[in-house]
Design a protein around this motif. Structure first.
Motif, mmCIF file in Angstrom:
data_model
loop_
_atom_site.group_PDB
_atom_site.id
_atom_site.type_symbol
_atom_site.label_atom_id
_atom_site.label_comp_id
_atom_site.label_asym_id
_atom_site.label_seq_id
_atom_site.Cartn_x
_atom_site.Cartn_y
_atom_site.Cartn_z
ATOM 1 N N PHE A 171 0.831 -1.203 0.000
ATOM 2 C CA PHE A 171 0.000 0.000 0.000
ATOM 3 C C PHE A 171 0.865 1.252 0.000
ATOM 4 C CE2 PHE A 171 -2.691 3.283 1.890
ATOM 5 C CZ PHE A 171 -3.848 3.130 1.148
ATOM 6 N N LEU A 172 1.949 1.245 0.787
ATOM 7 C CA LEU A 172 2.847 2.395 0.798
ATOM 8 C C LEU A 172 3.493 2.593 -0.565
ATOM 9 C CD1 LEU A 172 4.653 2.068 4.256
ATOM 10 C CD2 LEU A 172 2.743 3.559 3.661
ATOM 11 N N GLU A 173 3.904 1.490 -1.184
ATOM 12 C CA GLU A 173 4.521 1.584 -2.507
ATOM 13 C C GLU A 173 3.547 2.156 -3.541
ATOM 14 O OE1 GLU A 173 5.721 -2.396 -3.244
ATOM 15 O OE2 GLU A 173 7.578 -2.247 -2.078
ATOM 16 N N ILE A 408 9.725 -1.408 15.451
ATOM 17 C CA ILE A 408 8.400 -1.134 14.905
ATOM 18 C C ILE A 408 8.587 -1.010 13.402
ATOM 19 C CG2 ILE A 408 6.415 0.413 14.900
ATOM 20 C CD1 ILE A 408 7.154 1.295 17.699
ATOM 21 N N PRO A 409 8.252 -2.042 12.634
ATOM 22 C CA PRO A 409 8.584 -2.050 11.204
ATOM 23 C C PRO A 409 8.114 -0.826 10.437
ATOM 24 C CG PRO A 409 7.856 -4.229 11.909
ATOM 25 C CD PRO A 409 7.625 -3.300 13.074
ATOM 26 N N PHE A 414 8.537 3.924 6.713
ATOM 27 C CA PHE A 414 8.370 5.350 6.461
ATOM 28 C C PHE A 414 9.696 5.996 6.067
ATOM 29 C CE2 PHE A 414 4.384 5.831 9.350
ATOM 30 C CZ PHE A 414 3.581 5.479 8.273
ATOM 31 N N GLN A 415 10.761 5.580 6.743
ATOM 32 C CA GLN A 415 12.064 6.172 6.443
ATOM 33 C C GLN A 415 12.582 5.720 5.084
ATOM 34 O OE1 GLN A 415 15.886 5.049 8.579
ATOM 35 N NE2 GLN A 415 15.583 7.109 9.386
ATOM 36 N N LEU A 418 9.353 6.332 2.181
ATOM 37 C CA LEU A 418 8.791 7.676 2.025
ATOM 38 C C LEU A 418 9.765 8.776 2.421
ATOM 39 C CD1 LEU A 418 5.156 7.105 3.374
ATOM 40 C CD2 LEU A 418 6.011 6.867 1.047
ATOM 41 N N GLY A 419 10.948 8.398 2.902
ATOM 42 C CA GLY A 419 11.960 9.385 3.245
ATOM 43 C C GLY A 419 11.580 10.289 4.394
ATOM 44 N N MET A 420 10.840 9.752 5.388
ATOM 45 C CA MET A 420 10.357 10.571 6.493
ATOM 46 C C MET A 420 10.954 10.140 7.816
ATOM 47 S SD MET A 420 6.283 11.060 5.790
ATOM 48 C CE MET A 420 5.953 9.329 6.094
#
Length: 462
Positions: A171-173, A408-409, A414-415, A418-420
């Motif tokens: 979903f993130l991808e 916490i996967p 996110f890092q 999504l670079g966050m």
């Protein structure tokens, strides 16, 4: 401070209705791992979509191969303020064993356990429905007072966290452009104690490896072959014993590449938390730390890498006695990583170490079991220090910066995807009995958690 005082006052006035809404969500039996509760998981997602829409979010239910995601977007009043992504999960753990619950797990209640101490009881009150609703109710108080939010907010609630989050990475991808923000806020953590809020700055990574040492082509009679034939249990035991030196350090080549020392001011902060080896280990019947010499138990569990043997099998383990030399022996080994340690390099270093110790007439096999890097927010991060100051305004004691021994996967996702950077702030307590019967969430955690998010949002927006 004067600017957010009306928002804090609105959160206080809203508390009875905020509790009612939390109770409504807790009543939904959203057990993600049991297919029999699929409809309940969807019901929880739909409930959250409706709540977000009531706050003028552009919110929707997003289908996945498993349980749906909830995504919401809201523009903020200040276009120059950071864009924040808030993550939580609406699914819960199974309730078994049911007979150990003091009250039905999906019938939440407010209970006074001691004079002046009230708790909210029920499955999911702490993990994670109560936690995510602190953020939603903070947004509500802002909207009702100011008519808008202080910054742009994106919400992501998933329904499979308690069953491994199989749909999350895809979903993130697929939605990376939509979900990317300046920072992620994650609430699935806890406080140091009832009066001391905490921000988790570090999460250890993990490498899992199963190693199988093979010798003879069958189990051997120890009387006929003992002393002559290679014993894979002996070989494996020696390999495992050699993973640490006499000071507790891991002996793998280049193992400490990327491991940095914890800043002295952070170690000084931890030393004031009164978590001695005797207290920490005494709770499990131990007293002497076994890791690197000269380090506190908090540093050992929060900021140092490890090598642990999690299981070992070989030979006859049934009832009675059988005098054999086993044909093979196996072990499961895990490494907790910190800093910039590379999971791939750690795995290869371990394999090279093992291969160098296998006799020429024996063999070894390896089976990987996952690998993820550590997450470390810089201790001097503006994000961290802004949130720390905001939290300290709300609670009796100043906020502290802690580490977490586990992982916490989603933080790594996110890092990496999504670079966050992620800000990990939660209000659970160690005795909330998450994943166990009689789960609870302190009323103070819920109430002051709402107020805390109001302060953090105001500070980040500024």
């Amino acid at each position: 401070m004067a600017v957010i005082t009306p928002v804090l006052e609105r959160a206080d006035a809203n508390l009875p209705q905020s509790l009612d809404r939390l109770f409504d969500l807790v009543r939904i039996q959203s057990i993600s791992t049991d297919p029999g509760f699929k409809a309940e998981c969807r019901k929880a997602a739909e409930w959250l979509v409706a709540e977000l829409r009531a706050l003028d979010f552009d919110a929707s239910l997003r289908e996945t191969p498993g349980h749906p995601m909830v995504v919401g977007h809201h523009a903020g009043a200040n276009p120059s303020a950071p864009h924040l992504l808030f993550y939580g999960h609406y699914d819960v753990q199974p309730v078994d064993p049911l007979d150990l619950w003091e009250a039905p797990p999906f019938e939440p209640a407010l209970k006074e356990v001691e004079p002046g101490q009230k708790v909210i009881t029920g499955r999911g009150t702490s993990d994670d429905k109560g936690q995510l609703m602190t953020f939603v109710e903070a947004l509500r108080a802002y909207k009702e007072t100011k008519g808008s939010l202080p910054c742009r907010i994106t919400i992501l609630f998933e329904g499979e966290e308690e069953s491994g989050s199989p749909s999350l990475k895809p979903f993130l991808e697929a939605n990376a452009a939509e979900l990317k923000a300046d920072y992620a806020l994650i609430c699935d953590t806890g406080m140091w104690d009832r009066e001391t809020p905490a921000i988790s700055a570090g999460l250890r990574g993990l490498v899992g490896e199963e190693v199988v040492v093979k010798a003879a082509d069958r189990d051997l009679h120890s009387g006929l072959y003992g002393g002559a034939a290679a014993n894979p249990i002996h070989i494996l035991a020696g390999i495992l014993a050699g993973l640490h030196d006499g000071t507790g350090r891991v002996t793998l080549e280049n193992f400490y590449d990327g491991v940095e020392e914890t800043p002295s001011d952070i170690r000084a902060m931890w030393s004031k938390l009164d978590r001695t080896a005797e207290k920490f280990l005494g709770e499990v019947g131990l007293s002497i730390p076994s890791g690197e010499k000269g380090r506190s138990v908090l540093e050992l569990t929060w900021a140092r890498p490890t090598a642990e043997v999690n299981g070992i099998v070989g030979g006859y383990t049934g009832e009675g006695f059988k005098t054999v030399i086993a044909s093979q022996a196996s072990a499961k080994v895990s490494f907790r990583l910190v800093g910039r340690q590379d999971p791939g390099k750690i795995r290869e270093s371990f394999r090279a170490y093992v291969r160098a110790r296998i006799p020429a007439d024996c063999s070894v096999e390896f089976h990987p079991h996952g690998g993820s890097p550590a997450i470390q927010l810089p201790y001097d991060s503006a994000l961290l220090n802004t949130a720390k100051a905001a939290l300290s305004e709300e609670w009796p004691k100043p906020a502290i910066v802690i580490g977490m021994g586990g992982s916490i996967p989603i933080v790594g996702d996110f890092q990496k995807m999504l670079g966050m950077e992620s800000l990990l702030v939660g209000f659970g307590l160690a005795d909330d009995r998450i994943h166990s019967p009689n789960e609870k969430y302190e009323l103070t955690s819920f109430h002051k958690g709402i107020r805390s998010w109001i302060r953090i949002l105001d500070a980040l927006a500024a």
